[in-house]
Design a protein around this motif. Structure first.
Motif, PDB file in Angstrom:
ATOM      1  N   ASN A   1       0.998  -1.221   0.080  1.00 41.95           N
ATOM      2  CA  ASN A   1       0.183   0.036   0.037  1.00 41.95           C
ATOM      3  C   ASN A   1       0.871   1.226   0.107  1.00 41.95           C
ATOM      4  O   ASN A   1       1.502   1.503   0.871  1.00 41.95           O
ATOM      5  CB  ASN A   1      -0.930   0.129   1.206  1.00 41.95           C
ATOM      6  N   ARG A   2       0.905   1.779  -1.283  1.00 40.34           N
ATOM      7  CA  ARG A   2       1.780   3.030  -1.293  1.00 40.34           C
ATOM      8  C   ARG A   2       1.391   4.286  -0.361  1.00 40.34           C
ATOM      9  O   ARG A   2       2.356   4.943  -0.031  1.00 40.34           O
ATOM     10  CB  ARG A   2       1.811   3.452  -2.627  1.00 40.34           C
ATOM     11  N   ASN A   3       0.304   4.245  -0.013  1.00 46.05           N
ATOM     12  CA  ASN A   3      -0.062   5.613   1.001  1.00 46.05           C
ATOM     13  C   ASN A   3       0.140   5.167   2.323  1.00 46.05           C
ATOM     14  O   ASN A   3      -0.042   6.021   3.116  1.00 46.05           O
ATOM     15  CB  ASN A   3      -1.552   5.680   0.714  1.00 46.05           C
ATOM     16  N   GLN A   4       0.535   4.009   2.757  1.00 44.55           N
ATOM     17  CA  GLN A   4       0.822   3.671   4.118  1.00 44.55           C
ATOM     18  C   GLN A   4       2.431   4.158   4.515  1.00 44.55           C
ATOM     19  O   GLN A   4       3.080   4.055   3.663  1.00 44.55           O
ATOM     20  CB  GLN A   4       0.715   2.188   4.403  1.00 44.55           C
ATOM     21  N   LEU A   5       2.558   4.222   5.523  1.00 48.47           N
ATOM     22  CA  LEU A   5       3.802   4.811   6.202  1.00 48.47           C
ATOM     23  C   LEU A   5       5.004   3.822   5.519  1.00 48.47           C
ATOM     24  O   LEU A   5       6.157   4.471   5.331  1.00 48.47           O
ATOM     25  CB  LEU A   5       3.914   4.672   7.683  1.00 48.47           C
ATOM     26  N   ASP A   6       4.999   2.672   5.548  1.00 47.54           N
ATOM     27  CA  ASP A   6       6.100   1.692   5.190  1.00 47.54           C
ATOM     28  C   ASP A   6       6.019   1.348   3.617  1.00 47.54           C
ATOM     29  O   ASP A   6       6.785   0.451   3.048  1.00 47.54           O
ATOM     30  CB  ASP A   6       6.018   0.420   5.917  1.00 47.54           C
ATOM     31  N   GLY A   7       5.129   2.127   2.870  1.00 42.90           N
ATOM     32  CA  GLY A   7       4.849   1.699   1.493  1.00 42.90           C
ATOM     33  C   GLY A   7       5.524   2.657   0.642  1.00 42.90           C
ATOM     34  O   GLY A   7       5.245   2.861  -0.607  1.00 42.90           O
ATOM     35  N   THR A   8       6.590   3.460   1.168  1.00 40.73           N
ATOM     36  CA  THR A   8       7.133   4.661   0.395  1.00 40.73           C
ATOM     37  C   THR A   8       8.220   4.408  -0.452  1.00 40.73           C
ATOM     38  O   THR A   8       9.067   5.280  -0.821  1.00 40.73           O
ATOM     39  CB  THR A   8       7.165   5.948   1.338  1.00 40.73           C
ATOM     40  N   GLU A   9       8.526   3.196  -0.497  1.00 36.04           N
ATOM     41  CA  GLU A   9       9.954   2.790  -1.184  1.00 36.04           C
ATOM     42  C   GLU A   9       9.761   2.602  -2.680  1.00 36.04           C
ATOM     43  O   GLU A   9       8.436   2.510  -3.161  1.00 36.04           O
ATOM     44  CB  GLU A   9      10.365   1.332  -0.670  1.00 36.04           C
ATOM     45  N   ALA A  10      10.871   3.114  -3.346  1.00 39.67           N
ATOM     46  CA  ALA A  10      10.625   3.164  -4.696  1.00 39.67           C
ATOM     47  C   ALA A  10      10.283   1.942  -5.463  1.00 39.67           C
ATOM     48  O   ALA A  10       9.684   1.975  -6.485  1.00 39.67           O
ATOM     49  CB  ALA A  10      12.130   3.940  -5.379  1.00 39.67           C
ATOM     50  N   ASP A  11      11.044   0.876  -4.647  1.00 43.99           N
ATOM     51  CA  ASP A  11      10.635  -0.539  -5.371  1.00 43.99           C
ATOM     52  C   ASP A  11       9.075  -0.580  -5.144  1.00 43.99           C
ATOM     53  O   ASP A  11       8.413  -1.379  -6.150  1.00 43.99           O
ATOM     54  CB  ASP A  11      11.520  -1.806  -4.291  1.00 43.99           C
ATOM     55  N   THR A  12       8.370  -0.398  -4.374  1.00 41.97           N
ATOM     56  CA  THR A  12       7.161  -0.497  -4.196  1.00 41.97           C
ATOM     57  C   THR A  12       6.300   0.159  -5.165  1.00 41.97           C
ATOM     58  O   THR A  12       5.371  -0.413  -6.088  1.00 41.97           O
ATOM     59  CB  THR A  12       6.482   0.167  -2.746  1.00 41.97           C
ATOM     60  N   ALA A  13       6.788   1.516  -5.752  1.00 41.29           N
ATOM     61  CA  ALA A  13       6.364   2.168  -6.754  1.00 41.29           C
ATOM     62  C   ALA A  13       6.436   1.568  -8.060  1.00 41.29           C
ATOM     63  O   ALA A  13       5.522   1.372  -8.782  1.00 41.29           O
ATOM     64  CB  ALA A  13       6.879   3.664  -7.063  1.00 41.29           C
ATOM     65  N   ASP A  14       7.676   0.912  -8.223  1.00 41.56           N
ATOM     66  CA  ASP A  14       7.794   0.276  -9.454  1.00 41.56           C
ATOM     67  C   ASP A  14       6.834  -1.014  -9.838  1.00 41.56           C
ATOM     68  O   ASP A  14       6.511  -1.350 -10.641  1.00 41.56           O
ATOM     69  CB  ASP A  14       9.220  -0.518  -9.563  1.00 41.56           C
ATOM     70  N   VAL A  15       6.648  -1.731  -8.564  1.00 39.40           N
ATOM     71  CA  VAL A  15       5.788  -2.764  -8.659  1.00 39.40           C
ATOM     72  C   VAL A  15       4.414  -2.235  -8.777  1.00 39.40           C
ATOM     73  O   VAL A  15       3.649  -2.873  -9.792  1.00 39.40           O
ATOM     74  CB  VAL A  15       6.142  -3.757  -7.333  1.00 39.40           C
ATOM     75  N   MET A  16       3.949  -1.602  -8.024  1.00 36.09           N
ATOM     76  CA  MET A  16       2.232  -1.124  -7.797  1.00 36.09           C
ATOM     77  C   MET A  16       2.128  -0.467  -8.995  1.00 36.09           C
ATOM     78  O   MET A  16       0.719  -0.280  -9.226  1.00 36.09           O
ATOM     79  CB  MET A  16       1.799  -0.359  -6.643  1.00 36.09           C
ATOM     80  N   SER A  17       2.924   0.288  -9.857  1.00 38.09           N
ATOM     81  CA  SER A  17       2.579   1.347 -10.812  1.00 38.09           C
ATOM     82  C   SER A  17       2.164   0.399 -12.052  1.00 38.09           C
ATOM     83  O   SER A  17       1.333   1.068 -12.946  1.00 38.09           O
ATOM     84  CB  SER A  17       3.578   2.170 -11.149  1.00 38.09           C
ATOM     85  N   SER A  18       2.324  -0.565 -11.974  1.00 40.54           N
ATOM     86  CA  SER A  18       1.915  -1.699 -13.024  1.00 40.54           C
ATOM     87  C   SER A  18       0.420  -2.256 -12.817  1.00 40.54           C
ATOM     88  O   SER A  18      -0.270  -2.624 -13.568  1.00 40.54           O
ATOM     89  CB  SER A  18       2.707  -2.932 -13.374  1.00 40.54           C
ATOM     90  N   MET A  19      -0.067  -1.821 -11.594  1.00 43.73           N
ATOM     91  CA  MET A  19      -1.366  -2.588 -11.144  1.00 43.73           C
ATOM     92  C   MET A  19      -2.454  -1.547 -10.471  1.00 43.73           C
ATOM     93  O   MET A  19      -3.450  -1.905 -10.515  1.00 43.73           O
ATOM     94  CB  MET A  19      -0.859  -3.541 -10.142  1.00 43.73           C
ATOM     95  N   VAL A  20      -1.907  -0.378  -9.950  1.00 41.81           N
ATOM     96  CA  VAL A  20      -3.045   0.509  -9.410  1.00 41.81           C
ATOM     97  C   VAL A  20      -3.026   1.959 -10.140  1.00 41.81           C
ATOM     98  O   VAL A  20      -2.211   2.094 -10.959  1.00 41.81           O
ATOM     99  CB  VAL A  20      -2.591   1.007  -7.878  1.00 41.81           C
ATOM    100  N   PRO A  21      -4.247   2.647 -10.290  1.00 42.66           N
ATOM    101  CA  PRO A  21      -4.392   3.632 -10.993  1.00 42.66           C
ATOM    102  C   PRO A  21      -3.482   4.754 -10.374  1.00 42.66           C
ATOM    103  O   PRO A  21      -3.603   5.071  -9.508  1.00 42.66           O
ATOM    104  CB  PRO A  21      -5.872   3.814 -10.537  1.00 42.66           C
ATOM    105  N   LEU A  22      -2.777   5.263 -11.560  1.00 44.51           N
ATOM    106  CA  LEU A  22      -2.130   6.595 -11.520  1.00 44.51           C
ATOM    107  C   LEU A  22      -2.865   7.678 -12.440  1.00 44.51           C
ATOM    108  O   LEU A  22      -2.809   7.535 -13.773  1.00 44.51           O
ATOM    109  CB  LEU A  22      -0.552   6.712 -11.951  1.00 44.51           C
ATOM    110  N   ILE A  23      -3.800   8.138 -11.922  1.00 48.39           N
ATOM    111  CA  ILE A  23      -4.763   9.061 -12.695  1.00 48.39           C
ATOM    112  C   ILE A  23      -4.308  10.123 -13.313  1.00 48.39           C
ATOM    113  O   ILE A  23      -4.592  10.614 -14.224  1.00 48.39           O
ATOM    114  CB  ILE A  23      -6.062   9.446 -11.783  1.00 48.39           C
ATOM    115  N   MET A  24      -3.027  10.711 -12.766  1.00 52.32           N
ATOM    116  CA  MET A  24      -2.141  11.612 -13.509  1.00 52.32           C
ATOM    117  C   MET A  24      -0.801  10.978 -13.776  1.00 52.32           C
ATOM    118  O   MET A  24      -0.341  10.350 -12.840  1.00 52.32           O
ATOM    119  CB  MET A  24      -2.249  12.822 -12.702  1.00 52.32           C
TER     120      MET A  24
END
Length: 566
Positions: A75-98
């Motif tokens: 969960n990228r919005n949770q305190l421990d979800g701010t790592e860039a690796d998390t962004a690389d993984v989750m950007s393929s699966m969750v909405p980046l509306i912008m």
């Protein structure tokens, strides 16, 4: 393992490649070649991703994507979800509306949004019109209730939600339905300039309505029914340290070209050899001359480069009771660190023109950038005299005061050559002014969770990932809030900075906002918040047939188009 700036908070990078620290390309070396640059040439503006039209991308294939470690929190919005690796993984699966474009400007993603407009300035109202085809994998349409739930989870009103940051959400007064459930009307209680950075990424109401799901539901793996992207989660192997996503048959947009993306967790130090033997599809070079030279030796390789929004820095712990609590001491110690040496040692052979970064909020290439770092200009003699004046006098080789030696603990993650090199340089330079630095290398898998996030360090090295909304995404790093850390890991700040952040976030005139932002930066330097080292230009080694991927600069990837040329 790198936190990143995105909406509510920034992503940090602990290592180099996985952190996104990168350097410029250079020519020569074996059978490898280097994009369109020669050795030592500056990175190009925009980005360098070998763009190819969708219909010219081969259908199918696996893409082996290196990360430093499996994310501890998806969960990228949770305190421990701010790592860039998390962004690389989750950007393929969750909405980046912008999505950010190469010029560092957010643009609506038509897969999720038909439009996003500022429909009123007094009060500020933003109206989103969602793509009616957009659905979560559960089959439920994405609608206004998802926005409402995310606002309520992230606005700080319920402490049970352990959020990465509240900026932007804490000034929303309501989220309501417009003409249809797919029209979202967001009304602000005060002006918020970086509104385009809100709701990035968007998680569903099923996550954001329940603190337990928000905090714990995404720890082991993504929740497939609560994602909505061109890929979906397939499996995670904690032993092999691999996470696989596959083409999502429920995706309503153009199908992803790749069959799957396999995220491979490897220490940064091992990634160059893994790329050379074909176990990875690309290599983030980072500010590592050795990695750069190794990449040049790999046959059939190009090195793509671009200016990037990300930067290295040294975080200082100024929390009450810490040895670096006194801002005068922090500033004195900073004067004993030669940032030019750090910069040139790490990226100078790759980018001869590289110089230290001088602004905490803007990087070079963004409008508004001004260098205010003169207050910590390298001056070891002045550093010595200031420490003397503070009562920290030399007793042998190390300064002491009141029977306590001036010893600071530099916490770095294992397997990260850049952090190791930087810490050794800092150790040597500070020894020259009577400050002893003990380097404490800790496991990279929990570097942030058990050390950085909880203030278990005196100084530490990592990188921040930038976004097209640097003010709002940086606010959590520089705002000091009682009894809350957020991403201000060093607990350094003051009311003046807090007030200026509020002003900057509320200023809708870009020119006026830039003036306020630079005033914030001056104050950050004045109180010794953190020592910036250098901006990382992106540099990525990969095969010439990899398309729509590489040095993305300020832009976001389109995961549907990543693949291989026909």
């Amino acid at each position: 393992m790198r936190p990143s700036r995105r909406g509510a908070g920034l992503l940090a990078l602990a290592a180099t490649a996985a952190l996104v620290l990168s350097a410029c390309g250079g020519g020569g070396g074996g059978s490898g070649s280097v994009g369109d640059v020669a050795g030592g040439a500056p990175p190009q503006a925009g980005n360098d991703i070998n763009p190819v039209a969708y219909d010219q991308v081969r259908d199918g294939g696996d893409f082996l994507w290196p990360i430093n470690s499996l994310p501890p929190q998806y969960n990228r919005n949770q305190l421990d979800g701010t790592e860039a690796d998390t962004a690389d993984v989750m950007s393929s699966m969750v909405p980046l509306i912008m999505k950010g474009d190469p010029q560092s400007v957010y643009q609506p993603d038509p897969n999720y949004l038909e439009s996003a407009e500022l429909t009123s300035t007094d009060p500020q109202v933003v109206t989103y019109k969602l793509n009616p085809n957009a659905k979560w994998n559960s089959g439920r349409p994405i609608d206004w209730t998802d926005f409402e739930a995310q606002w309520k989870a992230l606005n700080g009103s319920n402490p049970a939600f352990l959020v990465a940051g509240t900026t932007g959400y804490d000034v929303i007064s309501s989220v309501t339905q417009g003409a249809t459930p797919q029209e979202v009307v967001v009304t602000y209680s005060s002006k918020f300039a970086d509104w385009k950075g809100n709701f990035l990424p968007l998680y569903p109401r099923e996550t954001n309505s329940d603190p337990k799901v928000f905090n714990e539901g995404w720890i082991n793996q993504p929740i497939n029914d609560q994602t909505a992207g061109p890929f979906k989660f397939e499996s995670v192997d904690a032993t092999a340290k691999r996470l696989t996503v596959v083409r999502n048959e429920k995706w309503w947009g153009e199908p992803a070209k790749l069959d799957r993306i396999v995220y491979v967790a490897l220490d940064q130090a091992a990634q160059a050899d893994a790329y050379a033997n074909g176990s990875l599809s690309f290599l983030e070079i980072g500010p590592s001359v050795a990695t750069f030279q190794r990449a040049q030796q790999v046959p059939d390789t190009v090195i793509r480069t671009a200016n990037g929004p990300n930067y290295r820095h040294i975080t200082f712990n100024g929390a009450p009771g810490s040895i670096l609590e006194d801002p005068k001491m922090r500033l004195a110690i900073m004067k004993g660190i030669d940032r030019n040496v750090l910069t040139q040692s790490q990226i100078g052979p790759i980018v001869p023109t590289a110089k230290p970064l001088g602004n905490h909020l803007y990087v070079e290439g963004q409008e508004g950038y001004e260098d205010h770092s003169g207050v910590v200009a390298y001056d070891p003699e002045k550093a010595k005299s200031e420490l003397d004046a503070l009562g920290w006098t030399l007793q042998g080789n190390v300064r002491a005061k009141g029977g306590k030696q001036l010893v600071i603990r530099d916490v770095i993650p294992t397997g990260t050559p850049v952090s190791e090199a930087e810490s050794r340089i800092v150790q040597q330079q500070l020894a020259a002014i009577g400050v002893q630095v003990n380097i404490d290398a800790v496991p990279s898998d929990n570097f942030f969770e058990q050390f950085v996030n909880v203030g278990n360090f005196d100084i530490t090295h990592f990188a921040w990932l930038g976004t097209p909304s640097p003010i709002s995404s940086s606010s959590g790093i520089y705002r000091l809030v009682p009894d809350a850390v957020g991403q201000n890991y060093g607990r350094i700040g003051d009311q003046k900075i807090n007030d200026l952040l509020v002003q900057a976030n509320a200023e809708l005139d870009p020119a006026k906002q830039r003036v306020i932002v630079n005033e914030i930066d001056q104050e950050l330097w004045n109180i010794g918040h953190s020592l910036l080292t250098y901006q990382r230009p992106d540099a990525v080694a990969l095969k010439p047939n990899v398309v729509n991927f590489g040095a993305k600069g300020f832009a976001d990837y389109d995961y549907t188009k990543i693949g291989f040329a026909k």
